[in-house]
Scaffold this motif. Sequence first.
Motif, PDB file in Angstrom:
ATOM      1  N   VAL A  34       0.848  -1.189   0.000  1.00 43.03           N
ATOM      2  CA  VAL A  34       0.000   0.000   0.000  1.00 43.03           C
ATOM      3  C   VAL A  34       0.885   1.241   0.000  1.00 43.03           C
ATOM      4  N   ALA A  35       0.544   2.179  -0.876  1.00 39.85           N
ATOM      5  CA  ALA A  35       1.215   3.477  -0.876  1.00 39.85           C
ATOM      6  C   ALA A  35       0.143   4.553  -0.843  1.00 39.85           C
ATOM      7  N   TRP A  36       0.519   5.709  -0.365  1.00 38.54           N
ATOM      8  CA  TRP A  36      -0.438   6.811  -0.314  1.00 38.54           C
ATOM      9  C   TRP A  36       0.283   8.113  -0.648  1.00 38.54           C
ATOM     10  N   CYS A  37      -0.487   9.071  -1.092  1.00 43.11           N
ATOM     11  CA  CYS A  37       0.047  10.416  -1.298  1.00 43.11           C
ATOM     12  C   CYS A  37      -1.099  11.406  -1.198  1.00 43.11           C
ATOM     13  N   GLY A  38      -0.745  12.595  -0.804  1.00 38.44           N
ATOM     14  CA  GLY A  38      -1.741  13.647  -0.690  1.00 38.44           C
ATOM     15  C   GLY A  38      -1.071  14.993  -0.524  1.00 38.44           C
ATOM     16  N   GLY A  39      -1.790  16.005  -0.884  1.00 36.69           N
ATOM     17  CA  GLY A  39      -1.273  17.359  -0.772  1.00 36.69           C
ATOM     18  C   GLY A  39      -0.631  17.821  -2.062  1.00 36.69           C
ATOM     19  N   ASN A  40      -0.632  19.123  -2.242  1.00 36.17           N
ATOM     20  CA  ASN A  40      -0.006  19.694  -3.430  1.00 36.17           C
ATOM     21  C   ASN A  40       1.481  19.947  -3.166  1.00 36.17           C
ATOM     22  N   PRO A  41       2.236  20.334  -4.182  1.00 39.11           N
ATOM     23  CA  PRO A  41       3.679  20.528  -4.002  1.00 39.11           C
ATOM     24  C   PRO A  41       4.046  21.575  -2.943  1.00 39.11           C
ATOM     25  N   GLU A  42       3.140  22.509  -2.692  1.00 41.72           N
ATOM     26  CA  GLU A  42       3.403  23.549  -1.693  1.00 41.72           C
ATOM     27  C   GLU A  42       3.028  23.112  -0.276  1.00 41.72           C
ATOM     28  N   GLY A  43       2.474  21.920  -0.133  1.00 39.14           N
ATOM     29  CA  GLY A  43       2.113  21.410   1.179  1.00 39.14           C
ATOM     30  C   GLY A  43       0.671  21.654   1.572  1.00 39.14           C
ATOM     31  N   GLY A  44      -0.104  22.266   0.693  1.00 39.22           N
ATOM     32  CA  GLY A  44      -1.519  22.497   0.979  1.00 39.22           C
ATOM     33  C   GLY A  44      -2.378  21.360   0.471  1.00 39.22           C
ATOM     34  N   LEU A  45      -3.679  21.572   0.533  1.00 42.00           N
ATOM     35  CA  LEU A  45      -4.612  20.577   0.023  1.00 42.00           C
ATOM     36  C   LEU A  45      -4.506  20.493  -1.496  1.00 42.00           C
ATOM     37  N   GLY A  46      -4.571  19.311  -2.011  1.00 42.82           N
ATOM     38  CA  GLY A  46      -4.491  19.101  -3.451  1.00 42.82           C
ATOM     39  C   GLY A  46      -3.786  17.792  -3.737  1.00 42.82           C
ATOM     40  N   THR A  47      -3.483  17.585  -4.990  1.00 43.24           N
ATOM     41  CA  THR A  47      -2.748  16.380  -5.381  1.00 43.24           C
ATOM     42  C   THR A  47      -1.647  16.773  -6.349  1.00 43.24           C
ATOM     43  N   ASP A  48      -0.696  15.879  -6.529  1.00 45.34           N
ATOM     44  CA  ASP A  48       0.485  16.165  -7.326  1.00 45.34           C
ATOM     45  C   ASP A  48       0.805  14.948  -8.190  1.00 45.34           C
ATOM     46  N   VAL A  49       0.847  15.152  -9.497  1.00 44.73           N
ATOM     47  CA  VAL A  49       1.095  14.052 -10.437  1.00 44.73           C
ATOM     48  C   VAL A  49       2.401  13.329 -10.106  1.00 44.73           C
TER      49      VAL A  49
END
Length: 129
Positions: A34-49
């Motif tokens: 299992v792997a997970w990821c979350g947050g945008n590159p700036e550390g806020g809410l969002g996702t990052d390709v």
Amino acid sequence: MSENVSIVIVSHSPEVARGAADMVREMVGEEVAVAWCGGNPEGGLGTDVAKIMEAIEAVYSDKGVAILVDLGGAETNSEMAVEMLPEERQAKIVICNAPIVEGAVMAATEASSGSDLKAVQATAEELSA
């Protein structure tokens, strides 16, 4: 550990993604990667390709990878991440239309029994029917 379908959890919130992954590990142990990821590159809410691609690569299995996402942006970025992978890997990755926590737990439970990617996806998506 036998090789099973792997799970990737993608959320706009790192805490949600980490928590869902923790629940999966609690339910199936180490039988399913299992792997997970979350947050945008700036550390806020969002996702990052790029983070999604890293998560997929971290748990990639020839049996396949089931990705569970929380919102539309996570799905779009997950699709982009998959499209950037080699073609032979793209065919072994699905994005499940399922609730992120319940779907991840059900998908991992199915995967832990050695089921193929299609069965893992179907099990996760039963929750959306």
